[in-house]
Design an enzyme around this catalytic site. Structure first.
Site, PDB file in Angstrom:
ATOM      1  N   GLY A 273      -2.646  60.416  28.166  1.00  0.00           N
ATOM      2  CA  GLY A 273      -3.352  59.565  27.201  1.00  0.00           C
ATOM      3  C   GLY A 273      -2.922  59.828  25.765  1.00  0.00           C
ATOM      4  O   GLY A 273      -2.584  58.906  25.019  1.00  0.00           O
ATOM      5  N   HIS A 390      -9.465  67.668  -4.408  1.00  0.00           N
ATOM      6  CA  HIS A 390     -10.730  67.653  -5.140  1.00  0.00           C
ATOM      7  C   HIS A 390     -11.891  68.021  -4.245  1.00  0.00           C
ATOM      8  O   HIS A 390     -13.041  67.787  -4.607  1.00  0.00           O
ATOM      9  CB  HIS A 390     -10.936  66.279  -5.786  1.00  0.00           C
ATOM     10  CG  HIS A 390      -9.897  65.998  -6.828  1.00  0.00           C
ATOM     11  ND1 HIS A 390     -10.099  66.236  -8.174  1.00  0.00           N
ATOM     12  CD2 HIS A 390      -8.620  65.580  -6.714  1.00  0.00           C
ATOM     13  CE1 HIS A 390      -8.997  65.925  -8.836  1.00  0.00           C
ATOM     14  NE2 HIS A 390      -8.072  65.539  -7.972  1.00  0.00           N
TER      15      HIS A 390
HETATM   16  C1  G6Q Z   1      -5.822  62.088  26.540  1.00  0.00           C
HETATM   17  C2  G6Q Z   1      -6.992  62.114  27.377  1.00  0.00           C
HETATM   18  C3  G6Q Z   1      -8.120  61.185  26.943  1.00  0.00           C
HETATM   19  C4  G6Q Z   1      -7.978  59.760  27.430  1.00  0.00           C
HETATM   20  C5  G6Q Z   1      -9.326  59.059  27.239  1.00  0.00           C
HETATM   21  C6  G6Q Z   1      -9.286  57.607  27.643  1.00  0.00           C
HETATM   22  O1  G6Q Z   1      -4.814  62.710  26.739  1.00  0.00           O
HETATM   23  O2  G6Q Z   1      -6.630  61.941  28.682  1.00  0.00           O
HETATM   24  O3  G6Q Z   1      -8.302  61.175  25.550  1.00  0.00           O
HETATM   25  O4  G6Q Z   1      -6.965  59.110  26.743  1.00  0.00           O
HETATM   26  O5  G6Q Z   1     -10.300  59.732  27.956  1.00  0.00           O
HETATM   27  O6  G6Q Z   1      -8.948  57.472  28.991  1.00  0.00           O
HETATM   28  P1  G6Q Z   1      -8.594  56.099  29.604  1.00  0.00           P
HETATM   29  O7  G6Q Z   1      -7.385  55.572  28.946  1.00  0.00           O
HETATM   30  O8  G6Q Z   1      -8.410  56.323  31.067  1.00  0.00           O
HETATM   31  O9  G6Q Z   1      -9.789  55.190  29.327  1.00  0.00           O
END
Ligand code: G6Q
Length: 546
Positions: A273, A390
């Site tokens: 992700g 700041h």
């Molecule tokens: C990232 C993680 C996590 C993921 C989110 C959204 O490396 O795995 O941040 O991207 O939980 O997941 P989905 O894309 O499956 O909704």
């Protein structure tokens, strides 16, 4: 109960040597280091793929560098880099390859996952994204009532949100200003309510971005979006086809939601992700800046990938950055790193890096399941300059903690305006100078400061920083910067011997929330079996909301 994880002793010779070496170096001041080695400001620099890194204002000597590089060698970094690039399943807890580098590989490259070349699929998706983006940008893609799309809302969270938000802000200069982009991530209804504020459903396209298409926040927001959109379009369910597209790996769930899978853009389980902004997750970015700019972004990523894969470790930007912050994290006990972009367009870059660095390297268990012997991922944080100066810079200059800083600046501004840019850059250079060299009591006294005030006005200095100087914020430059930090994270993960590509630490809270949701919504007083704090909070909330 499972046996507790045992700390692993660290057999690497370089680690021991660094621990001994630290005792000498930690006593040296950057003033002395520059006085005895006046050429270090020219020597301790690397220029590659259009990025200039000055790392001379670090509390290191040539020997420190030699030992850090030896540590990288002893940790098998080169072999691990090859393992990642060639698609080995290095994400061992999820048994997955880690191939975000394939997302930006040129068309003629071959990268095998389970014997299959994934590059053609990557380019097929890019081509579909390009044609869809073009139809939206040109107005050819019409909404349900025949009006063109003016608003694009990305619904996603974590890796499916932070990259798109950051990239949209970073590349706003290159974006189509006749389109409005908004991003919804939080399950807090306010996020959705504000995102659609003032928008006409007839002109609004939702991109539901979710690798799994099961994430609570995203699916809840997507349902609310569908209700809002359909209500705004005369209650006609068939309107969903023109106002919703999906980015996902889960075609079954996308279809279940009611999005035609012809309007789904896929990616693969070998894209994590937080490493996905250059996959189809970047669809909103592509609609904003156009396919050509998106491809330029990918070229930038790829150039840094090639640099990381092929440059000798001592001239390798991600490796150097990784080793330097590891030096403070593990030997000086520094707990954080500040990232300070002197570029307004990069205002969400620190937030993006927080996920990239902290979700990747916030681990305390080694690949073999033992407890790590050293501290891992530092806390990343930051704000764009000069605003930070700041507020929190006070603590960096005169507080009791050591906070290594990464300054990021561009030689040319995208918005030339009188003397602004020289002033901005003067502040970058002044801050790194002040942090390193400070101001001695003698200097403060010589200015006629009364004796009682002198200690308050002294700057100890010896605060380390890196300066990354780039020509101009272009899509290529953004790709290079993101890849720089991706590979920095990888370098550190290899040395700490952890899995930088899983994120089990986010699971427990999700599971517990699923248990609590019905307890909050139950009509009858539920029987609560939590601890006394959680039980009382739940009861209090139920009473207050009634
Ligand atoms: C990232 C993680 C996590 C993921 C989110 C959204 O490396 O795995 O941040 O991207 O939980 O997941 P989905 O894309 O499956 O909704």
């Amino acid at each position: 109960m499972a046996a507790p994880v045992q700390p692993q002793t660290n057999p690497r010779a370089a680690w021991k040597a660094l621990a001994a070496h630290y005792k000498t170096v930690s006593k040296l001041h950057l003033r002395e280091l520059f006085a005895t080695d006046p050429g270090r400001g020219e020597r301790m620099t690397v220029e590659a793929v259009g990025l200039y890194l000055d790392y001379s204002k670090n509390r290191i000597t040539d020997e420190t560098l030699r030992l850090l590089l030896q540590l990288a060698e002893e940790s098998g970094l080169k072999a691990r880099i090859e393992a990642m690039f060639s698609g080995e399943k290095i994400n061992i807890t999820e048994k997955r390859a880690v191939l975000h580098t394939a997302l930006r590989a040129p068309k003629d490259a071959t990268i095998l996952v389970d014997g299959k070349n994934v590059v053609p699929e990557v380019h097929a998706v890019l081509d579909r994204m390009a044609s869809f983006s073009e139809r939206v940008r040109s107005g050819e893609w019409k909404g349900h009532t025949g009006r063109r799309i003016r608003n694009v809302i990305n619904i996603g969270i974590g890796g499916s949100d932070l990259g798109p938000v950051m990239a949209y802000e970073a590349l706003r200069y290159y974006s189509d200003r006749s389109l409005t982009f908004r991003f919804v991530s939080n399950v807090d209804g306010t996020d959705f309510a504000e995102a659609v504020q003032g928008l006409d459903a007839a002109e609004t396209l939702f991109i539901v971005s979710s690798k799994t298409f099961t994430t609570l926040e995203t699916m809840t927001n997507a349902q609310s979006a569908r209700a809002w959109s359909v209500a705004g379009l005369g209650g006609e369910e068939s309107s969903v086809a023109k106002h919703f597209v999906a980015v996902s790996t889960n075609a079954a769930e996308v279809a279940k939601f009611g999005i035609d899978t012809a309007n789904m853009f896929g990616f693969w389980d070998w894209v994590g992700g937080r490493y996905s902004m250059d996959s189809a997750i970047g669809l909103s970015t592509m609609i904003a800046v156009g396919a050509e700019n998106f491809r330029a972004l990918l070229r930038g990523f790829h150039e840094m990938d090639e640099h990381f894969r092929t440059a000798p470790l001592e001239r390798n930007l991600p490796v150097l950055l990784g080793l330097l912050s590891l030096w403070y994290n593990d030997f000086f006990g520094a707990e954080t790193v500040a990232v300070l972009p002197y570029e307004q367009y990069l205002k969400r870059f620190p937030a993006y890096l927080q996920q990239l660095t902290m979700e990747s390297n916030g681990k305390h268990v080694t690949l073999k399941g033992g407890k790590v012997a050293h501290d891992t991922g530092p806390i990343y944080w930051g704000e764009p300059g000069t605003n930070g100066q700041h507020s929190f810079y006070q603590l960096i200059h005169q507080g009791t903690r050591l906070i290594p800083c990464d300054f990021i600046a561009f030689a040319k501004t995208l918005n030339p305006l009188g003397r602004h840019h020289d002033m901005l850059l003067a502040n970058v250079f002044a801050q790194t100078e002040a942090l390193a060299f400070g101001k001695t009591p003698e200097q403060v006294k010589a200015e006629g400061t009364p004796a009682w005030l002198v200690p308050h006005r002294v700057f100890e200095g010896n605060r380390p920083s890196n300066t990354i100087l780039v020509d101009r914020l272009t899509p290529e430059a953004l790709g290079k910067l993101v890849a720089l930090y991706e590979h920095m994270v990888f370098t550190q993960g290899v040395i700490w011997n952890i899995d930088s590509f899983d994120q089990w630490g986010v699971e427990l809270g999700k599971v517990l929330a699923q248990r609590i949701i019905p307890e909050l919504e139950a009509g009858e007083e539920p029987e609560l079996k939590h601890d006394s704090s959680t039980n009382t909070l739940i009861r209090r909330y139920r009473k207050l909301k009634a």
